[in-house]
Design an enzyme around this catalytic site. Structure first.
Site, PDB file in Angstrom:
ATOM      1  N   THR A  22      -9.284  -3.296  -2.576  1.00  0.00           N
ATOM      2  CA  THR A  22      -9.045  -3.435  -1.142  1.00  0.00           C
ATOM      3  C   THR A  22     -10.275  -4.036  -0.470  1.00  0.00           C
ATOM      4  O   THR A  22     -11.405  -3.648  -0.752  1.00  0.00           O
ATOM      5  CB  THR A  22      -8.734  -2.068  -0.503  1.00  0.00           C
ATOM      6  OG1 THR A  22      -7.623  -1.485  -1.193  1.00  0.00           O
ATOM      7  CG2 THR A  22      -8.380  -2.220   0.962  1.00  0.00           C
TER       8      THR A  22
ATOM      9  N   LEU B 166     -13.359   2.212   0.754  1.00  0.00           N
ATOM     10  CA  LEU B 166     -12.210   1.378   0.440  1.00  0.00           C
ATOM     11  C   LEU B 166     -12.079   1.329  -1.073  1.00  0.00           C
ATOM     12  O   LEU B 166     -13.086   1.368  -1.790  1.00  0.00           O
ATOM     13  CB  LEU B 166     -12.388  -0.047   0.988  1.00  0.00           C
ATOM     14  CG  LEU B 166     -12.387  -0.225   2.508  1.00  0.00           C
ATOM     15  CD1 LEU B 166     -12.835  -1.642   2.867  1.00  0.00           C
ATOM     16  CD2 LEU B 166     -11.023   0.063   3.109  1.00  0.00           C
ATOM     17  N   ASP B 167     -10.849   1.209  -1.568  1.00  0.00           N
ATOM     18  CA  ASP B 167     -10.637   1.091  -3.007  1.00  0.00           C
ATOM     19  C   ASP B 167     -11.268  -0.192  -3.533  1.00  0.00           C
ATOM     20  O   ASP B 167     -11.539  -1.131  -2.777  1.00  0.00           O
ATOM     21  CB  ASP B 167      -9.139   1.090  -3.331  1.00  0.00           C
ATOM     22  CG  ASP B 167      -8.484   2.430  -3.013  1.00  0.00           C
ATOM     23  OD1 ASP B 167      -9.200   3.445  -2.991  1.00  0.00           O
ATOM     24  OD2 ASP B 167      -7.260   2.441  -2.797  1.00  0.00           O
ATOM     25  N   ARG B 168     -11.441  -0.247  -4.837  1.00  0.00           N
ATOM     26  CA  ARG B 168     -12.080  -1.394  -5.486  1.00  0.00           C
ATOM     27  C   ARG B 168     -11.439  -2.720  -5.068  1.00  0.00           C
ATOM     28  O   ARG B 168     -12.126  -3.663  -4.681  1.00  0.00           O
ATOM     29  CB  ARG B 168     -11.986  -1.256  -7.004  1.00  0.00           C
ATOM     30  CG  ARG B 168     -12.559  -2.446  -7.780  1.00  0.00           C
ATOM     31  CD  ARG B 168     -12.044  -2.473  -9.213  1.00  0.00           C
ATOM     32  NE  ARG B 168     -12.578  -1.358  -9.976  1.00  0.00           N
ATOM     33  CZ  ARG B 168     -13.660  -1.428 -10.756  1.00  0.00           C
ATOM     34  NH1 ARG B 168     -14.299  -2.574 -10.882  1.00  0.00           N
ATOM     35  NH2 ARG B 168     -14.068  -0.377 -11.433  1.00  0.00           N
TER      36      ARG B 168
END
Length: 352
Positions: free
Chosen positions: A155, A151-153
């Site tokens: 998110t 997952l992105d930072r």
């Protein structure tokens, strides 16, 4: 340490081609790339002779010996859990959604990066796993910490961690076959009128290397042959409109897992997630993080994977306080409880 395999007719029948790399992949239940790495590193003998050709033909009753190296020591061993939390208090907010001997599902808070990088000066989820979970070792001797997706930072939400080599291989396969995936929730600034499918080829944004972008329509087969383009598909469905502002809560199902896929797809139709200034959000909520959350995860448990009685499991990762408070401020609470019910979200995608 060595593993010994005597080839049976069952092994040969289960392998498309009786090559050394394919047989190793079948017998050891590992990806073919890992089998190739074992052969390349000269860790396989065939009938007591070193074998370095992946295409070597294997026959009934052949004996394979696999030399398994000792695992390499972990990095950052000087760091303790207290030091990690002191450097980044967000690690205190990590919660366990589900855990057994094979599988760990976490609810990742926002502002935590998953993987280490040379340019990164802050602790990552990998550092947290090193201090809280025993590592798993693949047959090439590498230590891994079970991460098969990311997952992105900014998110938040559900993240699956494999606890054994078997689980790692099973989850990796499920990601490729789309037997495993997530349903996301997002808050957008420009409401969708109806359920929307976006199917296109994506690549690095030509003017901003930090972004991804829709670069070619799915129908454009000539452009799709370019190596920098990757096929992508998402479905976005409206859940609830805010009576206080032009905000909308939507649910998203991914059919592929490209970098920044949800954000780039929304930008391509003139929508933006609240807080996502990288992809063009401009509004009064700029102080918020990207309000995107992996809410539901579906997965086939590694224990029963590839068996007839294997059932799909659904796990819910509860919303974090920042996103939940935002929703309760701008949406009707009774209606919000209704649309956030997992069954309601799953029903929205029944026909897709």
């Amino acid at each position: 340490m060595q593993d010994s395999i005597i080839i049976t007719q069952k092994d040969l029948d289960a392998t498309p081609k009786p090559r050394l790399d394919s047989i190793l992949s079948t017998c050891l239940q590992i990806p073919r790339t890992q089998a190739l790495q074992l052969i390349k590193n000269q860790r396989v003998t065939l009938n007591d002779n070193l074998c370095i050709k992946p295409s070597t033909q294997i026959t009934l009753n052949d004996t394979l010996q696999i030399s398994i190296p000792n695992p390499q020591p972990s990095t950052n061993t000087h760091m303790t859990l207290d030091m990690l939390i002191q450097a980044k208090p967000e690690f205190l907010d990590i919660s366990v959604v589900y855990e057994d001997n094979e599988l760990l599902i976490l609810n990742k808070p926002p502002h935590i990066v998953i993987h280490e990088a040379p340019s990164l000066k802050e602790p990552t989820l990998v550092d947290w796993l090193k201090l809280t979970q025993p590592p798993i070792r693949n047959l090439c001797g590498d230590l891994r910490y079970g991460i098969v997706h990311r997952l992105d930072r900014q998110t938040s939400g559900a993240l699956a961690i494999a606890k054994t080599p078997h689980a790692y291989n099973a989850l990796s396969t499920q990601l490729k076959t789309r037997e495993m995936g997530r349903y996301y929730l997002a808050l957008i600034d420009n409401p969708l009128k109806e359920t929307t499918t976006i199917e296109c080829y994506m690549g690095r944004h030509p003017k901003n290397r930090l972004k991804m972008a829709k670069l070619a329509p799915y129908e454009n087969s000539q452009d799709s042959k370019h190596s920098a383009l990757r096929y992508s598909k998402s479905i976005f469905t409206p859940l609830l409109d805010s009576p206080k502002d032009t905000l909308q809560l939507i649910a998203i199902k991914l059919f592929t897992g490209r970098t920044h896929q949800i954000r780039a797809h929304l930008e391509s139709i003139g929508r933006h997630i609240i807080g996502d200034t990288l992809y063009g959000y401009k509004g009064k909520f700029e102080g918020y993080r990207v309000l995107l959350h992996a809410y539901l995860m579906y997965v086939l448990h590694p224990d029963g994977y590839n068996t007839q009685d294997c059932k799909k499991h659904i796990f819910k990762a509860p919303l974090f306080a920042d996103m939940l408070q935002f929703l309760e401020q701008y949406f009707d609470k009774e209606m919000l409880d209704e649309v956030l019910a997992p069954k309601h979200i799953l029903d929205c995608f029944t026909h897709f």
